[in-house]
Design a protein around this motif. Structure first.
Motif, mmCIF file in Angstrom:
data_model
loop_
_atom_site.group_PDB
_atom_site.id
_atom_site.type_symbol
_atom_site.label_atom_id
_atom_site.label_comp_id
_atom_site.label_asym_id
_atom_site.label_seq_id
_atom_site.Cartn_x
_atom_site.Cartn_y
_atom_site.Cartn_z
ATOM 1 N N VAL A 231 0.803 -1.227 0.000
ATOM 2 C CA VAL A 231 0.000 0.000 0.000
ATOM 3 C C VAL A 231 0.835 1.276 0.000
ATOM 4 O O VAL A 231 0.345 2.352 -0.328
ATOM 5 C CB VAL A 231 -0.988 0.051 1.196
ATOM 6 N N PHE A 232 2.111 1.151 0.352
ATOM 7 C CA PHE A 232 2.974 2.335 0.416
ATOM 8 C C PHE A 232 3.597 2.668 -0.940
ATOM 9 O O PHE A 232 4.332 3.649 -1.058
ATOM 10 C CB PHE A 232 4.076 2.134 1.458
ATOM 11 N N LEU C 131 9.050 -3.420 16.602
ATOM 12 C CA LEU C 131 8.340 -3.907 15.408
ATOM 13 C C LEU C 131 7.172 -4.793 15.816
ATOM 14 O O LEU C 131 6.050 -4.635 15.328
ATOM 15 C CB LEU C 131 9.303 -4.673 14.499
ATOM 16 N N GLU C 239 11.763 -7.850 7.614
ATOM 17 C CA GLU C 239 10.691 -7.108 6.942
ATOM 18 C C GLU C 239 9.382 -7.844 7.078
ATOM 19 O O GLU C 239 9.337 -9.054 6.879
ATOM 20 C CB GLU C 239 10.982 -6.986 5.445
ATOM 21 N N LEU C 241 5.616 -7.563 5.584
ATOM 22 C CA LEU C 241 4.627 -6.931 4.710
ATOM 23 C C LEU C 241 3.237 -7.318 5.183
ATOM 24 O O LEU C 241 2.947 -8.512 5.373
ATOM 25 C CB LEU C 241 4.832 -7.403 3.266
ATOM 26 N N GLY C 245 0.541 -2.103 5.113
ATOM 27 C CA GLY C 245 1.864 -1.481 5.092
ATOM 28 C C GLY C 245 2.960 -2.477 5.393
ATOM 29 O O GLY C 245 2.756 -3.689 5.356
ATOM 30 N N MET C 246 4.106 -1.957 5.683
ATOM 31 C CA MET C 246 5.269 -2.810 5.945
ATOM 32 C C MET C 246 6.041 -2.266 7.142
ATOM 33 O O MET C 246 6.209 -1.060 7.285
ATOM 34 C CB MET C 246 6.186 -2.851 4.727
ATOM 35 N N LEU C 247 6.507 -3.166 7.980
ATOM 36 C CA LEU C 247 7.398 -2.806 9.080
ATOM 37 C C LEU C 247 8.744 -3.455 8.810
ATOM 38 O O LEU C 247 8.802 -4.603 8.362
ATOM 39 C CB LEU C 247 6.855 -3.326 10.411
ATOM 40 N N SER C 248 9.807 -2.736 9.092
ATOM 41 C CA SER C 248 11.114 -3.349 8.910
ATOM 42 C C SER C 248 12.063 -2.919 10.011
ATOM 43 O O SER C 248 11.892 -1.874 10.634
ATOM 44 C CB SER C 248 11.695 -2.986 7.543
ATOM 45 N N VAL C 249 13.037 -3.765 10.264
ATOM 46 C CA VAL C 249 14.144 -3.440 11.174
ATOM 47 C C VAL C 249 15.414 -3.398 10.336
ATOM 48 O O VAL C 249 15.734 -4.365 9.640
ATOM 49 C CB VAL C 249 14.274 -4.480 12.295
ATOM 50 N N THR D 256 15.872 1.172 14.909
ATOM 51 C CA THR D 256 16.060 1.159 13.456
ATOM 52 C C THR D 256 14.789 0.695 12.749
ATOM 53 O O THR D 256 14.833 0.297 11.589
ATOM 54 C CB THR D 256 17.215 0.223 13.065
ATOM 55 N N ARG D 258 11.410 0.853 10.727
ATOM 56 C CA ARG D 258 10.752 1.722 9.752
ATOM 57 C C ARG D 258 9.359 1.198 9.454
ATOM 58 O O ARG D 258 9.141 -0.002 9.372
ATOM 59 C CB ARG D 258 11.560 1.763 8.462
ATOM 60 N N SER D 260 6.261 1.620 6.659
ATOM 61 C CA SER D 260 5.854 2.154 5.361
ATOM 62 C C SER D 260 4.364 1.954 5.199
ATOM 63 O O SER D 260 3.887 0.816 5.197
ATOM 64 C CB SER D 260 6.579 1.401 4.241
#
Lengths: 337, 337, 337, 337
Positions: A231-232, C131, C239, C241, C245-249, D256, D258, D260
């Motif tokens: 979606v981003f 996260l 990561e 998904l 949206g998506m979250l990542s470290v 760290t 993130r 999205s």
């Protein structure tokens, strides 16, 4: 001498190519054809060129090359008719949804000796091209593990999904080509996939989320992750781990603006979709076609490349359906490499 | 109706503008003039247009607007002659190196009522424009401290420095405009500067490294840092600290490729120079000129803006020379704001 | 009341835990034991505590809990002896290299009702924990595709590889746990692996580069990428998904210094290895153990979690060996989840 | 031999130092004193040490060094009493709010020959230290333009502002020291400042937003930007432009992670304040003190450094008040450098 170009297809991607042709003085767009008469006329009016029929274009000896940006089901026939008419051909991927049909095109092109280029645009993206140049120059030693991330911002309509040939042939085909481009043809394919984004996609017999592993004969591995929905934005990244380091391509963002507030630090999203993300690649691939044509050198993306990507998609479909790792055969790729 | 445009100046920046004109269907380039006949002819040939003299252009009633991209010393005269001939004018910055002359142009333009736009391209950069939109929308509250970083990759030849009007009028003028655009006209200016990059620049009476502080009547502060040399590329950043957060614009990099090795993680340099960095801004500013012209709305960068930036450069020169903070007077800006 | 703790193992990781114990006022380190007498004495001297034998520790009623940081082959026995002696147990992963042995420990612990925590340190890393909190709070909707990247800076000695239990049980076990922690127990496992880093690893019967896909019953997918060598440092990223949206470290870097030169922009490498990267996680996991112990709440990483990760490693070994996707059975996990 | 240390001040920063002392085996904390008896007793209890009076500490021959972390107004006296009692001294900055008083301390210390270190913690931050090492190694050639950004997350209470000595002596003093550390002592100071954050700060006679320019004799320039409020966190950055490139220190972020989403890509804020941001610096500066003490080498931050920073603050105050650039005199710095 300026090359005369005729454009097949006046849709979204045809317009992009028309602009590329215009911007390079080595060629000029002289004709356009489209099953949608109105689209053809609009593009012709904008560029001050003629609308012609397919037959007229192929019969016109003043036309040096054709650019095929029409719907997928026309590609194979038009490539064959184009080379038969003695023209150079630039064709959008894929050759065809059917691997056997693509193999026939491959044979025809080989027999004709005419220059044909497949529009694998990502090879011409400055980011991926820079990564490949660094890799080929040995900057990270021997390649070991390649990882391609490729998520679309949103799924296409289910009506499109139904005629798309499925995720592996429609979407992941680009990623298969990236792997072949960087690592060559793999030996085996393991595919997994699920329908998580939209049940209608599953009802249409397709998956919308998939992970594929490519096994190379020498032990190298490549993974491809696809989702029809991030979606981003359009998420297009690549990582290549080698014996001496790692090369990666990050997303291009819409802007470089950052906002820092009590909520955190926020930056822009990736550029929305392929027209924005790969605009420079579309321009560059056309220039590369003209380079090869005018210099008589090998095309930077061939019909064999198109067959290879399609063979991987075919293997992935079998792997997904049968739940097993599929070995790529010489029959599937026409004997390549 | 398509607007007929004549271009004054066929140099590097003139070519950029010619391409912008070509890409917008609302206007067409019909003539070019340049003191270098060869340059004019080459551009004319590429675009299929005529080379004309300045007088012919100004006398030609079919020409709706002129785009002045000739050398700085011609700007003031050409603006005045253009409006006198009834034409709309788009002029590259600056109006003139002499503030008094610029003030006269300002008066002439005001009297004529003709639309004149100054080419302060950075206002149209998508990054800066996005920052301004977020700021104007109140996303970081009230602005407090604005910081502009603007380093060129390498100094121009000293021969250019000598006729440039000096760093404040030649280089920092863009940054002065950015401050006025975001924060309005300041009350006072404190300038410092040194010659650190090339002694020849100092011998020519100029500085190559400078820091300026702008003091606003309500206490807000802005700083501008300039250097004629940042060996890693064209460094164009901006930070705006507000009561509710901070907005910043980072550099645009050449690619998004990253390389991780034992030496660290390396990424690409900023895009090299203004033609690359501000390509989209050049396109957008021309569209904005056509927007204003066709809609009859106010120009997004006016002659008054050009005077304001020049007045700040003048104040900076005095501040540097006399080692004191200089108060901006109504005389210096023609009474603005 | 302060809890009295005895430490089994005075090596590198034992020292880290000793420091953690020291820094939390709820517990005090009272004894240490190690087969290397010298190591035990050094640690005892530094902390002003006693060296005891294993038997003495287990027989000492004043000792409330034991922390097992001895070699892997001692874990299962020590857990069982610890709970039999009525002590709470914190044990470094894994329970054992043998899944059947681990299942027996699981049964013993369940029967005893004693609190036992497995040291899956990554769950306590502030990045991964943040996260997970965001994911559990629904910030990216439903999880779809999880990707864990976990590369060591350099392979261990082959002598270690030979007794390590292999990459899946020794290295990827952490990543299996991360997937279980975030997504729960998967239904099936597909493993690939190669020996690319060091032929001696292959000769020892192990792989050094591997990609695993975990298939969840509801279609979610997870991938884990492992390499024994990323010359730029310890690469620990994740990561996730989701539908929204998506979250990542991202990696933690050694410093935030950047250098911009003609060669590009370079930044620091990821922190070198687990002691640096997970220092805060080691501190936090100990606090979490004390939290659970003093509050009587459930342990945040259980023996069942240890069994689950080991069962996934077992399934991955079978998958790699037999070249097929392996379905996880209730027998492999002791009936969980 | 272990050095015996007595701590003056059991507040927030005293506790940090107590932990540092504890973690280095070369020293042990043996006593604490504080005007707040309760604070002293709490710290003493936690560390198992004695509460003593100032006089008792100074008279105790077994105490080798004192660490002064009491309120600013005690520093000068305690340094002088400490060296008179034959002790090594580590003192938090500043020496005193009054430059003349600081100069007297400087003379006393010089006369005594005793080792005294000022707690300019930022010099020991691994990021700034890495930058300095790279700069000193010539990695960016000759330094030209130094820029320090230093924003606090929120202003202190106005009651504190009133006794703080003002922004230049209380807050920017750290940044003055960073400039001296990297570039040496400047020749002139130009200061600007405003009250934008809280009118009460202005009513107390102070500014909360300030920009200072330091002019070096050889033309180098340095700028310092301070704000008492950056709502997104503690903003601590530095940029150093040189003839061959640029070095910069970016903020350390809380995590760290993130995220999205359709709203963009968001990452964590900078670590909140000095205790978090400079935790490692506090640890390292203490180790550096012990290094110098045990090796008999020069202190890495001296009383002269403290005088220099204070002299710059004094000059900035005069510049701000009188609206002019102030030249630093030998009298202001005790003749340094």
């Amino acid at each position: 001498m300026t090359l005369n170009i005729a454009l097949f297809g006046a849709g979204r991607i045809g317009k992009v190519h028309a602009a590329s042709i215009k911007s390079d003085p080595r060629a000029q767009l002289v004709a356009v054809t489209d099953v949608m008469a109105q689209a053809a006329q609009a593009l012709a009016a904008e560029h001050g060129i003629e609308v012609m029929t397919e037959d007229e274009i192929l019969a016109d000896a003043s036309i040096d090359a054709i650019l095929i940006a029409a719907s997928t089901n026309t590609h194979a026939d038009l490539i064959e008719r184009g080379i038969a008419a003695g023209k150079a051909v630039f064709c959008e991927k894929p050759i065809d949804l059917d691997l056997q049909r693509a193999l026939k095109v491959r044979a025809s092109v080989a027999a004709s000796g005419k220059p044909v280029m497949m529009g694998f645009n990502r090879r011409f993206d400055p980011n991926f091209a820079t990564l490949k140049a660094a890799f080929d120059a040995g900057e990270i030693g021997k390649g070991e593990l390649l990882s391609v991330t490729s998520y679309d911002p949103a799924p296409p309509p289910v009506s499109y999904i139904k005629v798309s040939g499925g995720l592996f042939r429609d979407m992941m085909i680009h990623d298969f080509d990236m792997c072949c481009w960087l690592f060559g043809l793999p030996a085996k394919v393991t595919a997994t996939g699920s329908c998580l984004v939209d049940p209608a996609i599953g009802e249409a017999g397709d998956v919308d989320t998939a992970v594929v592993i490519l096994h190379y004969a020498d032990g190298r591995l490549a993974t491809i992750r696809n989702s029809r929905r991030a979606v981003f934005g359009y998420d297009q990244r690549l990582e290549l781990l080698g014996s001496d380091g790692m090369l990666s391509v990050e997303n291009q963002l819409e802007t470089t603006v950052r906002k820092s507030t009590t909520a955190g630090v926020s930056s822009a999203k990736p550029q929305l979709f392929f027209l924005e993300r790969y605009m420079r690649a579309y321009e560059t691939e056309w220039a590369a076609f003209l380079d090869a044509l005018t210099n008589g050198t090998a095309m930077p993306a061939t019909v064999q490349d198109g067959v290879n990507a399609l063979a991987l998609a075919e293997a992935a479909n079998i792997s997904l359906k049968e739940g097993r790792t599929v070995t790529l055969t010489a029959e599937m790729t026409g004997g390549a490499p």
